[in-house]
Design a protein around this motif. Structure first.
Motif, PDB file in Angstrom:
ATOM      1  N   SER A 137       0.221   1.269 -64.926  1.00 35.31           N
ATOM      2  CA  SER A 137      -1.128   1.347 -64.361  1.00 35.31           C
ATOM      3  C   SER A 137      -1.008   1.432 -62.837  1.00 35.31           C
ATOM      4  O   SER A 137       0.096   1.281 -62.295  1.00 35.31           O
ATOM      5  N   HIS A 138      -2.137   1.619 -62.152  1.00 40.90           N
ATOM      6  CA  HIS A 138      -2.043   1.794 -60.698  1.00 40.90           C
ATOM      7  C   HIS A 138      -1.493   0.540 -60.010  1.00 40.90           C
ATOM      8  O   HIS A 138      -0.944   0.606 -58.920  1.00 40.90           O
ATOM      9  N   ASP A 139      -1.623  -0.613 -60.674  1.00 42.75           N
ATOM     10  CA  ASP A 139      -1.072  -1.847 -60.102  1.00 42.75           C
ATOM     11  C   ASP A 139       0.453  -1.812 -59.998  1.00 42.75           C
ATOM     12  O   ASP A 139       1.050  -2.524 -59.192  1.00 42.75           O
ATOM     13  N   ASP A 140       1.067  -0.981 -60.874  1.00 41.15           N
ATOM     14  CA  ASP A 140       2.536  -0.866 -60.824  1.00 41.15           C
ATOM     15  C   ASP A 140       2.994  -0.058 -59.605  1.00 41.15           C
ATOM     16  O   ASP A 140       4.142  -0.116 -59.220  1.00 41.15           O
ATOM     17  N   PHE A 141       2.071   0.714 -59.053  1.00 43.08           N
ATOM     18  CA  PHE A 141       2.461   1.578 -57.934  1.00 43.08           C
ATOM     19  C   PHE A 141       2.049   0.956 -56.591  1.00 43.08           C
ATOM     20  O   PHE A 141       1.223   1.493 -55.868  1.00 43.08           O
ATOM     21  N   ASN A 142       2.625  -0.179 -56.317  1.00 40.48           N
ATOM     22  CA  ASN A 142       2.257  -0.864 -55.082  1.00 40.48           C
ATOM     23  C   ASN A 142       3.350  -0.741 -54.019  1.00 40.48           C
ATOM     24  O   ASN A 142       3.501  -1.587 -53.161  1.00 40.48           O
ATOM     25  N   TYR A 143       4.139   0.311 -54.142  1.00 39.63           N
ATOM     26  CA  TYR A 143       5.277   0.465 -53.229  1.00 39.63           C
ATOM     27  C   TYR A 143       4.801   0.560 -51.779  1.00 39.63           C
ATOM     28  O   TYR A 143       5.341  -0.084 -50.897  1.00 39.63           O
ATOM     29  N   THR A 144       3.821   1.427 -51.581  1.00 39.45           N
ATOM     30  CA  THR A 144       3.157   1.439 -50.270  1.00 39.45           C
ATOM     31  C   THR A 144       1.662   1.577 -50.530  1.00 39.45           C
ATOM     32  O   THR A 144       1.239   1.926 -51.646  1.00 39.45           O
ATOM     33  N   ARG A 351      14.785  -5.261 -48.581  1.00 39.36           N
ATOM     34  CA  ARG A 351      13.747  -4.412 -47.962  1.00 39.36           C
ATOM     35  C   ARG A 351      12.554  -4.254 -48.910  1.00 39.36           C
ATOM     36  O   ARG A 351      11.407  -4.241 -48.458  1.00 39.36           O
ATOM     37  N   GLU A 352      12.850  -4.152 -50.194  1.00 40.58           N
ATOM     38  CA  GLU A 352      11.744  -3.967 -51.142  1.00 40.58           C
ATOM     39  C   GLU A 352      10.867  -5.210 -51.215  1.00 40.58           C
ATOM     40  O   GLU A 352       9.639  -5.104 -51.334  1.00 40.58           O
ATOM     41  N   SER A 353      11.505  -6.375 -51.104  1.00 36.63           N
ATOM     42  CA  SER A 353      10.694  -7.595 -51.158  1.00 36.63           C
ATOM     43  C   SER A 353       9.859  -7.742 -49.885  1.00 36.63           C
ATOM     44  O   SER A 353       8.708  -8.165 -49.915  1.00 36.63           O
ATOM     45  N   ARG A 354      10.448  -7.333 -48.735  1.00 33.33           N
ATOM     46  CA  ARG A 354       9.670  -7.359 -47.477  1.00 33.33           C
ATOM     47  C   ARG A 354       8.501  -6.384 -47.553  1.00 33.33           C
ATOM     48  O   ARG A 354       7.377  -6.695 -47.139  1.00 33.33           O
ATOM     49  N   LEU A 355       8.787  -5.226 -48.109  1.00 33.98           N
ATOM     50  CA  LEU A 355       7.752  -4.196 -48.241  1.00 33.98           C
ATOM     51  C   LEU A 355       6.616  -4.681 -49.144  1.00 33.98           C
ATOM     52  O   LEU A 355       5.431  -4.451 -48.874  1.00 33.98           O
ATOM     53  N   GLU A 356       7.008  -5.346 -50.223  1.00 40.47           N
ATOM     54  CA  GLU A 356       6.013  -5.844 -51.177  1.00 40.47           C
ATOM     55  C   GLU A 356       5.050  -6.821 -50.479  1.00 40.47           C
ATOM     56  O   GLU A 356       3.829  -6.751 -50.696  1.00 40.47           O
ATOM     57  N   LYS A 357       5.635  -7.680 -49.646  1.00 44.25           N
ATOM     58  CA  LYS A 357       4.801  -8.673 -48.927  1.00 44.25           C
ATOM     59  C   LYS A 357       3.796  -7.958 -48.014  1.00 44.25           C
ATOM     60  O   LYS A 357       2.605  -8.279 -47.989  1.00 44.25           O
ATOM     61  N   ILE A 358       4.302  -6.980 -47.262  1.00 45.44           N
ATOM     62  CA  ILE A 358       3.414  -6.237 -46.344  1.00 45.44           C
ATOM     63  C   ILE A 358       2.303  -5.558 -47.149  1.00 45.44           C
ATOM     64  O   ILE A 358       1.117  -5.614 -46.788  1.00 45.44           O
ATOM     65  N   ASN A 359       2.715  -4.917 -48.247  1.00 41.57           N
ATOM     66  CA  ASN A 359       1.732  -4.158 -49.044  1.00 41.57           C
ATOM     67  C   ASN A 359       0.655  -5.052 -49.640  1.00 41.57           C
ATOM     68  O   ASN A 359      -0.507  -4.671 -49.704  1.00 41.57           O
ATOM     69  N   LYS A 360       1.091  -6.220 -50.093  1.00 41.79           N
ATOM     70  CA  LYS A 360       0.121  -7.159 -50.677  1.00 41.79           C
ATOM     71  C   LYS A 360      -0.978  -7.450 -49.664  1.00 41.79           C
ATOM     72  O   LYS A 360      -2.161  -7.384 -49.961  1.00 41.79           O
ATOM     73  N   LYS A 361      -0.521  -7.736 -48.414  1.00 41.61           N
ATOM     74  CA  LYS A 361      -1.481  -8.055 -47.353  1.00 41.61           C
ATOM     75  C   LYS A 361      -2.414  -6.876 -47.116  1.00 41.61           C
ATOM     76  O   LYS A 361      -3.634  -7.007 -47.069  1.00 41.61           O
ATOM     77  N   THR A 362      -1.822  -5.678 -46.980  1.00 46.32           N
ATOM     78  CA  THR A 362      -2.622  -4.478 -46.680  1.00 46.32           C
ATOM     79  C   THR A 362      -3.637  -4.218 -47.771  1.00 46.32           C
ATOM     80  O   THR A 362      -4.805  -3.930 -47.504  1.00 46.32           O
ATOM     81  N   GLN A 381       0.467  -2.795 -40.248  1.00 44.10           N
ATOM     82  CA  GLN A 381       1.160  -3.047 -41.535  1.00 44.10           C
ATOM     83  C   GLN A 381       1.493  -1.734 -42.256  1.00 44.10           C
ATOM     84  O   GLN A 381       2.566  -1.573 -42.835  1.00 44.10           O
ATOM     85  N   LYS A 382       0.544  -0.801 -42.179  1.00 41.88           N
ATOM     86  CA  LYS A 382       0.770   0.497 -42.827  1.00 41.88           C
ATOM     87  C   LYS A 382       1.950   1.220 -42.178  1.00 41.88           C
ATOM     88  O   LYS A 382       2.808   1.794 -42.852  1.00 41.88           O
ATOM     89  N   VAL A 383       1.991   1.167 -40.839  1.00 44.39           N
ATOM     90  CA  VAL A 383       3.102   1.800 -40.104  1.00 44.39           C
ATOM     91  C   VAL A 383       4.413   1.117 -40.481  1.00 44.39           C
ATOM     92  O   VAL A 383       5.426   1.778 -40.777  1.00 44.39           O
ATOM     93  N   ASP A 384       4.386  -0.216 -40.508  1.00 39.61           N
ATOM     94  CA  ASP A 384       5.599  -0.973 -40.867  1.00 39.61           C
ATOM     95  C   ASP A 384       6.089  -0.602 -42.263  1.00 39.61           C
ATOM     96  O   ASP A 384       7.294  -0.473 -42.499  1.00 39.61           O
ATOM     97  N   SER A 385       5.133  -0.452 -43.161  1.00 42.87           N
ATOM     98  CA  SER A 385       5.527  -0.134 -44.543  1.00 42.87           C
ATOM     99  C   SER A 385       6.178   1.240 -44.614  1.00 42.87           C
ATOM    100  O   SER A 385       7.142   1.459 -45.346  1.00 42.87           O
TER     101      SER A 385
END
Lengths: 543, 50
Positions: A137-144, A351-362, A381-385
């Motif tokens: 589902s779209h929730d699985d695609f939270n990479y960015t 890096r993926e875990s850091r990215l996940e944290k940023i994305n959650k916030k965004t 955050q978007k730029v960082d991701s």
């Protein structure tokens, strides 16, 4: 009248003389002259009709129809066995068996596709997850943030079963101008999901292997290759050109049958060029030995031609991995690459875990209760991701290279043979296409596919002979080996004729001799085939 | 000549394959000759009509 031809020749001469002496100056003369012509035409049309009927009946009586063994069934059998071998291939993993490396190559080369085809690649990825019972589902695609946004629209369209990807173009365009690396991020997203559901894919492949083995009564990978060997040989026999094929080729004008007459210069030259000592065609034993040799030579030359075509792949392999292989041979411990892989894997996870944290916030800020707090930090955050995703994209690239290198260093040594290398690339579709694209400087995706299919056919053929003992790292002496082997069968092959540009000429000469021999051994003659060809021309002309 | 033509039997079996094709070519060649000869006459007719 015993000699009808003689009668016709004399009759025509007489009638021509008669017509030439007839007066044509007055109307009456012309009338009489034309009446004579009509009379002769009627008679000769009658002759023509009778002779033609005779020719057609006689030609048909010479025709030979040898029904072909069902090559279609044999081809199906080969495809079935190839699929089993593909599934049981011990060289690669679930990743290749699921076809993810194939899709990875496609998505990495997305610029070669149109928008619809690119979305179809994404769809194919999702299909593979569904195959193992994972409905994404779209929730699985939270990479960015951007991946989530695009996949939300994509899945909405997909769930409607319309495949109308064009309606996605607006959404894609909006995201693309903000983040041109969106496709790369979608790829990363799938890679993370493949890692997450790795166990499910592995179980799926294991079960599929068991089921396929049981259904097809195949106990092992080795057995599947042995069965393939037999099936390939059977197909080769079924497809072997017979006298009926030669007659049809001649009738369709694909071969000039007059070249096959015994006193023909072309025939003489073709035989002479491939013989060391003039063959006594009455010596049946020498005759048979020579022609059997020519038949084997054809198979060898066809194999040699394929080898020559893919030599740039082997050269590139030597350049890329030669030193590592030599070094690896010196070291007894082979942990170097494995350690490197682990380090990269750890980096990716970090890096993926850091990215996940940023994305959650965004995502929370963008869609959640704190929508009002959308501000500069959200943009940052978007730029960082994107920066992190770029790093991850490169890390995965290195990871793939290292994984392949590890496979090479654990399976290949200085003595690796051509078939072993062919099998290695066959097992890793992504790297095979990558090296093909590089060494042949291909820019079109269709060309890459064409070369790749040809490479697979060559590497899968279990009846390859001449390449079997040839080492990748040793000087290529196959041409000399072929020349020396066939000298023993009175077959003359020059080094020049084995040059790449001359191989087709050599194959044509070989084919000519094999056809001449097939006609010789058959119940028909060159004369009869020539007659059938001439009659065919008459029929065609009057259609 | 008329009587002789009537006696012609189509015994083609004595001809070899090359002769059979040659025979067919002779017949069609003569038919073409006849056809082109007739055309000349027609042209003459047309010229006269003009």
């Amino acid at each position: 009248m015993s000699d009808f031809l003689k009668f016709i020749e004399e009759d025509i001469a007489a009638k021509k003389t008669l017509l030439s002496t007839m007066p044509t100056k007055t109307k009456t003369n012309i009338k009489k002259y034309n009446e004579k012509i009509d009379l002769f035409s009627t008679k000769y049309n009658e002759y023509k009709k009778h002779v033609k009927t005779y020719l057609v009946v006689k030609s048909k009586s010479f025709d030979i129809d040898i029904p072909k063994k069902n090559a279609e069934d044999l081809t199906d059998e080969i495809h079935r066995l190839e699929h089993i071998r593909f599934l049981l291939n011990p060289t690669n993993t679930f990743f290749e068996k699921m076809g993810f490396d194939n899709l990875l190559f496609d998505i990495k080369n997305y610029s070669d596709f149109n928008f619809e085809a690119m979305n179809e690649i994404i769809n194919e990825f999702i299909n593979k997850f569904e195959l193992v019972g994972v409905n994404l589902s779209h929730d699985d695609f939270n990479y960015t943030y951007y991946v989530r946004e695009y996949m939300l629209s994509f899945l909405e369209i997909r769930n409607m079963n319309t495949k109308d990807y064009n309606s996605l173009s607006k959404s894609f365009e909006k995201i693309y101008w903000e983040n041109p690396e969106i496709i790369e991020h979608i790829e990363l997203s799938f890679r993370k999901l493949i890692k997450k559901y790795r166990k499910k894919f592995e179980t799926y492949i294991t079960n599929l292997q068991k089921e396929t083995m049981w259904k097809n009564n195949v106990a092992s990978y080795k057995e599947s290759t042995e069965k393939l060997k037999v099936a390939y040989a059977e197909l080769e026999r079924a497809n072997k050109e017979n006298i009926s094929d030669i007659i049809n080729l001649a009738k369709r004008g694909k071969i000039d049958i007059t070249n096959f007459f015994k006193d023909n210069k072309v025939r003489e030259l073709n035989y002479k060029s491939l013989m060391i000592e003039t063959l006594d065609f009455n010596d049946s034993e020498a005759n048979e030995r020579f022609h059997k040799g020519i038949e084997k030579l054809r198979t060898n030359i066809e194999e040699y031609q394929k080898l020559c075509k893919f030599i740039p792949v082997f050269t590139e392999f030597k350049t890329a991995y030669g030193n590592d292989i030599v070094e690896s041979g010196k070291n007894t411990s082979k942990g170097g690459t494995s350690n490197k892989l682990k380090v990269i894997e750890a980096k990716i996870n970090d890096r993926e875990s850091r990215l996940e944290k940023i994305n959650k916030k965004t995502i929370i800020q963008e869609f959640g209760f704190f929508k009002r707090s959308k501000n500069i930090s959200n943009k940052q955050q978007k730029v960082d991701s994107i920066v992190l995703a770029k790093e991850l994209y490169n890390l995965y690239k290195v990871y793939d290279e290292e994984r392949f290198k590890e496979k090479i260093l654990t399976t290949v040594n200085n003595f690796v043979t051509i078939p072993e290398l062919l099998h290695l690339y066959y097992s890793y579709d992504f790297f095979k296409k990558k090296v093909i694209k590089k060494v042949f400087k291909l820019s079109s995706y269709d060309d890459i596919l064409k070369y790749s299919e040809e490479f697979d056919l060559f590497s899968m053929n279990p009846n390859n002979v001449i390449i079997n003992g040839v080492s990748v790292f040793e000087e290529n002496t196959i041409s000399k080996i072929i020349i020396n082997k066939y000298r023993l069968d009175n077959i003359n092959i020059s080094e020049e004729s084995l040059e790449v540009d001359n191989l087709n000429t050599l194959l044509n000469q070989i084919q000519f001799i094999l056809r001449a021999n097939e006609i010789e051994r058959s119940e028909t003659t060159v004369e009869k085939i020539w007659f059938m060809v001439e009659v065919e021309k008459i029929i065609e002309l009057e259609k | 000549m008329k009587g002789e033509e009537n006696k012609v039997s189509f015994d083609l079996s004595k001809l070899d394959l090359g002769e059979l094709i040659k025979l067919y070519e002779k017949i069609t060649g003569f038919l073409e000759f006849l056809s082109s000869s007739e055309i000349i006459q027609k042209e003459k007719k047309e010229e006269k009509n003009e």
